[in-house]
Design a protein around this motif. Structure first.
Motif, PDB file in Angstrom:
ATOM      1  N   PRO A 126       0.811  -1.210   0.000  1.00 31.78           N
ATOM      2  CA  PRO A 126       0.000   0.000   0.000  1.00 31.78           C
ATOM      3  C   PRO A 126       0.853   1.272   0.000  1.00 31.78           C
ATOM      4  O   PRO A 126       0.478   2.269  -0.593  1.00 31.78           O
ATOM      5  CB  PRO A 126      -0.817  -0.116   1.298  1.00 31.78           C
ATOM      6  N   PHE A 173      -4.961 -10.018  10.877  1.00 33.52           N
ATOM      7  CA  PHE A 173      -5.949  -8.933  10.850  1.00 33.52           C
ATOM      8  C   PHE A 173      -5.387  -7.640  11.434  1.00 33.52           C
ATOM      9  O   PHE A 173      -5.917  -6.554  11.173  1.00 33.52           O
ATOM     10  CB  PHE A 173      -7.207  -9.360  11.614  1.00 33.52           C
ATOM     11  N   PRO A 208      -2.807  -5.691  10.722  1.00 33.57           N
ATOM     12  CA  PRO A 208      -2.486  -4.588   9.817  1.00 33.57           C
ATOM     13  C   PRO A 208      -3.693  -3.733   9.457  1.00 33.57           C
ATOM     14  O   PRO A 208      -3.573  -2.519   9.283  1.00 33.57           O
ATOM     15  CB  PRO A 208      -1.933  -5.300   8.577  1.00 33.57           C
ATOM     16  N   TYR A 209      -4.866  -4.372   9.364  1.00 37.23           N
ATOM     17  CA  TYR A 209      -6.058  -3.596   9.022  1.00 37.23           C
ATOM     18  C   TYR A 209      -6.394  -2.610  10.141  1.00 37.23           C
ATOM     19  O   TYR A 209      -6.763  -1.462   9.875  1.00 37.23           O
ATOM     20  CB  TYR A 209      -7.230  -4.537   8.741  1.00 37.23           C
ATOM     21  N   SER A 234      -4.214   0.254   9.757  1.00 34.02           N
ATOM     22  CA  SER A 234      -4.657   1.135   8.678  1.00 34.02           C
ATOM     23  C   SER A 234      -5.747   2.068   9.175  1.00 34.02           C
ATOM     24  O   SER A 234      -5.752   3.268   8.866  1.00 34.02           O
ATOM     25  CB  SER A 234      -5.195   0.312   7.504  1.00 34.02           C
ATOM     26  N   LEU A 235      -6.675   1.512   9.938  1.00 32.84           N
ATOM     27  CA  LEU A 235      -7.750   2.351  10.477  1.00 32.84           C
ATOM     28  C   LEU A 235      -7.187   3.423  11.399  1.00 32.84           C
ATOM     29  O   LEU A 235      -7.567   4.594  11.321  1.00 32.84           O
ATOM     30  CB  LEU A 235      -8.769   1.490  11.234  1.00 32.84           C
ATOM     31  N   THR A 278      -5.485   6.133   9.321  1.00 32.70           N
ATOM     32  CA  THR A 278      -6.380   6.969   8.528  1.00 32.70           C
ATOM     33  C   THR A 278      -7.271   7.825   9.422  1.00 32.70           C
ATOM     34  O   THR A 278      -7.598   8.961   9.086  1.00 32.70           O
ATOM     35  CB  THR A 278      -7.267   6.094   7.612  1.00 32.70           C
ATOM     36  N   PHE A 279      -7.681   7.253  10.554  1.00 30.34           N
ATOM     37  CA  PHE A 279      -8.553   8.007  11.468  1.00 30.34           C
ATOM     38  C   PHE A 279      -7.888   8.076  12.840  1.00 30.34           C
ATOM     39  O   PHE A 279      -8.329   7.424  13.790  1.00 30.34           O
ATOM     40  CB  PHE A 279      -9.910   7.318  11.587  1.00 30.34           C
ATOM     41  N   HIS A 339     -10.114   8.705  15.843  1.00 31.61           N
ATOM     42  CA  HIS A 339     -11.202   7.774  16.107  1.00 31.61           C
ATOM     43  C   HIS A 339     -10.683   6.673  17.014  1.00 31.61           C
ATOM     44  O   HIS A 339      -9.572   6.197  16.821  1.00 31.61           O
ATOM     45  CB  HIS A 339     -11.683   7.155  14.794  1.00 31.61           C
ATOM     46  N   LEU A 368     -11.991   3.695  17.212  1.00 31.18           N
ATOM     47  CA  LEU A 368     -12.375   2.362  16.745  1.00 31.18           C
ATOM     48  C   LEU A 368     -11.164   1.500  16.421  1.00 31.18           C
ATOM     49  O   LEU A 368     -11.107   0.315  16.768  1.00 31.18           O
ATOM     50  CB  LEU A 368     -13.275   2.492  15.508  1.00 31.18           C
TER      51      LEU A 368
END
Lengths: 469, 469
Positions: free
Chosen positions: A48, A114, A116-117, A120-121, A124-125, A128, A130
């Motif tokens: 990415p 899972f 790495p995801y 990423s969140l 990006t945020f 946040h 979450l």
């Protein structure tokens, strides 16, 4: 402690092999599978980053700062946390042979892939919660699964590592291992609670998690120095001590490194296959049906591919010569190796950057500078491994490469070659970039020529390397 | 013949290990690196197939036929040719320890990783001869490099495999090995010449190259049957005979399979990380800043990810249980394993298809059918390995799983579970697709529900598997 090499001796012996050793054999293959999975997931997250679209017009430095920083952070966090998971994994002590354990173990692997995801969140945020909650949730579930595995294994002692099986204080081992396993999930539990109150603190806590073993070890060392009292753990308790000189299986470090190098070498051709096959209609219209003319446009990319493959191959070769002469790997050397690999994993980014700006003025010089920085750090951490090994050369180095050994100076030359060349190129480009505006006025095509020179460097190193040994 | 397991016993022994065994140790690691590289390059070529953009409007069957056929052909050709290269590689016989050999070997690896690009060119421009010429050029250069390595090694016998080193007719070995190595490049030479005259013939020649060993072996068998004369090669000449029952190192087959499974499991999360992180501005505008609402859109994709990971994990588990009870691997079993792995490598495509068409009518059913076909063949070839092993059960199977063994029926159940479930789902969707138009009129949301049921199948298999052993 049973190394994979020792386990690997057992199988395929014929009639008698299965009964006695099916457990370890089965467990050994599960480890090989998870090793492969972990080295891939650590490295593949550079894609990415490398696929980020650059704009040719704006300055590279700014676009790097704006677009790439978060993605690079994700990549580095993934690499570090995944290698921590690799090094601290439960499998060191338990023979996973029953189906139940195998399924639980694979559930752990799924949660690791899972992570790495969730990064990423987070990237990006960042404001946040979450992403933090998801990450902490994964880690906590993993902690629970691992505890279940440990408790199950200690209730059936034949599932345990031989060393623990014959030991007398199994309960002590059990508590120690559980304590180590639950340390990180508990930190994550606090991090997830703090995220509701003051989320910046959560990030600090998560950063601490990665270096937790080293921090706690150095804290303990400081306390012992201050009080003057030396508290010794039993000598056989060598699992999970996180002492810098705790031995780490050399075979597994090599296998993990091989995986990373192999993926980096392969990611390059993937990009070539996806992007550099021209469209048939374009060939017909723009090049009058001449495929060769259409492919000539991609010339610099092929060159960059072969150059990068050679760079990866030669870095692997240096790593290989180094580890051929290292007789014992410690946890600290493993950490340095991880840092080196993290930069090797960055090479596809360097490849992407150098061929992204072929004829431009300053962007291209800066792309070369970034490549130099990546190669420099990849090489300097390899050198650092050797320096660390030299501090305890009686134990961890072969006589040939110790001080005064017959290959000592050759090894030094091999290891310092890449950092030196990268540093030299870096300063050369720094000087050149001062004349960029001047050069642009007089000879606008010059920069393209220099890419070829830079790539050529890789090839010219081969004979020199061959000369070294 | 020295298996990697035997080679792996040597290292890290301390003071004495390096002098005697540095050659084999060094060689062993080069093999591990190239194994990793080859399993990755074979599998990763599924990515261009999976990343093909589908149009929701047109029929999936047509778009598959038009868009995907060439890319799937590239993938399958790459997989087959690369595994042929893996199985027939020179490294079986030569200990690569000097720097010169190492560099030559890595040049071979570079050319192997370049082959997929030539396939891409062939598939995109089937009537252009450039792709054929590039492919043949690569293979011929590889042949020359390998011959140089062989000649160099036979001039320095300490570089040879122990078995050849102690043998008396080294010259016979040398000629046999050179003949085997040069066979494929010579075929490619003819193919490149024919490409100027009649390029279709070149493709036929290249297709023959892949199955050359098996064709030549069966021709020889037919000739011997016809003449009635049995020509025997020396018993120790077991390299490169390509007899179907020629032994193949079980450890290396396992390592290669592990690599493929690990990559397939990892490619899935790569797609998730690249595509399923929403844009901050979109979240702000469309979902009023609620990240959870924005992520709910991706719900089916997470489900598909966990389902696919579980599928890969369980297929790996079946493979693992099978090979745990196999005591000897032959070349024919290796070929069946390759076919099974080629379909496992297709799973990312299945994943991409099932979540591409979430609420559509017929496309989605056909996507599920394609997934079923992929899983069915992956499972049926695993079953075939077992059937082949049963034909010679005294030699190649553990007593437990032979006819009448106490785990025979469990193993059969494990191996036939996936093909049966896939076949069942396939026919179910065939029946359902007949009612598609009817259903669309009455309950247009039904198909989405069924995806979850199909994915749920994977999870429900876990307890059943757990029950089996």
């Amino acid at each position: 402690k049973m190394t994979p090499a020792e386990v690997a001796v057992n199988p395929a012996g014929g009639e008698m092999s299965l009964l006695g050793h099916s457990g370890t054999q089965s467990s050994h293959r599960l480890l090989a599978y998870s090793d492969a999975l972990i080295s891939i997931i650590a490295t593949v997250m550079i894609l990415p980053v490398a696929h980020t679209k650059m704009e040719n017009n704006e300055e590279l430095r700014e676009s790097v700062q704006l677009l790439l920083t978060t993605k690079i952070a994700v990549y580095l966090m993934t690499f570090l946390i995944v290698t921590v998971a690799w090094a601290a994994h439960i499998r060191w002590v338990i023979i996973i042979s029953s189906i139940l354990l195998s399924v639980l173990f694979q559930a752990c692997m799924m949660l690791i892939t899972f992570l790495p995801y969730t990064f990423s969140l987070m990237a990006t945020f960042p404001e946040h919660i979450l992403g933090i909650l998801l990450f902490c949730g994964c880690v906590m579930v993993m902690g629970v699964i691992q505890s279940v595995i440990v408790l199950y294994a200690f209730s059936r002692p034949f599932l345990l590592n031989e060393q623990i099986q014959i030991s007398e204080n199994q309960t002590y081992y059990k508590h120690h291992i559980l304590k180590v396993i639950m340390r990180v999930p508990i930190m994550c539990f606090f991090a997830s609670i703090f995220s509701f109150i003051f989320f910046q603190l959560s990030y600090v806590l998560l950063a601490i998690v990665i270096f937790l073993p080293y921090i706690s070890r150095s804290l303990k060392w400081c306390r012992n120095k201050a009080i003057g009292q030396v508290e010794e753990t039993p000598d056989s308790m060598l699992f999970y001590t996180y002492l810098p000189n705790e031995p780490l299986s050399k075979d597994r470090v090599e296998a993990f490194s091989d995986g990373v190098y192999a993926i980096v070498a392969t990611l390059l051709i993937l990009d070539i296959c996806e992007d550099n096959v021209p469209d048939p209609t374009v060939v017909q219209k723009q090049f009058g049906g001449s495929l060769i003319a259409a492919l000539q446009v991609y010339g610099p990319e092929y060159l960059a591919y072969f150059g990068s493959f050679a760079t990866v191959g030669l870095l692997w070769f240096v790593h290989h010569s180094l580890f051929l002469h290292v007789t014992k790997t410690t946890r600290f050397m493993g950490l340095l190796n991880t840092f080196s690999l993290a930069f090797v994993g960055g090479l596809p980014l360097a490849y992407q950057l150098t061929h992204e700006f072929p004829h431009n003025s300053r962007n291209e010089l800066e792309a070369i500078q970034i490549s130099c920085v990546i190669i420099f750090f990849a090489g300097i951490f390899q050198l650092a491994i050797w320096v660390v090994a030299l501090y305890n050369e009686q134990e961890s180095l072969h006589p040939y490469v110790r001080y005064g050994g017959r290959e000592h100076i050759f090894m030094l030359a091999k290891l310092s070659l890449y950092p030196c060349v990268a540093l030299g190129t870096f300063f050369l480009t720094c000087i050149l970039s001062k004349f960029t505006l001047l050069r642009l006025v007089f000879c606008p095509d010059r920069p393209d020529h220099r890419v070829i020179v830079e790539e050529g460097d890789d090839e010219t190193r081969v004979p020199f390397n061959a000369l070294v040994t």
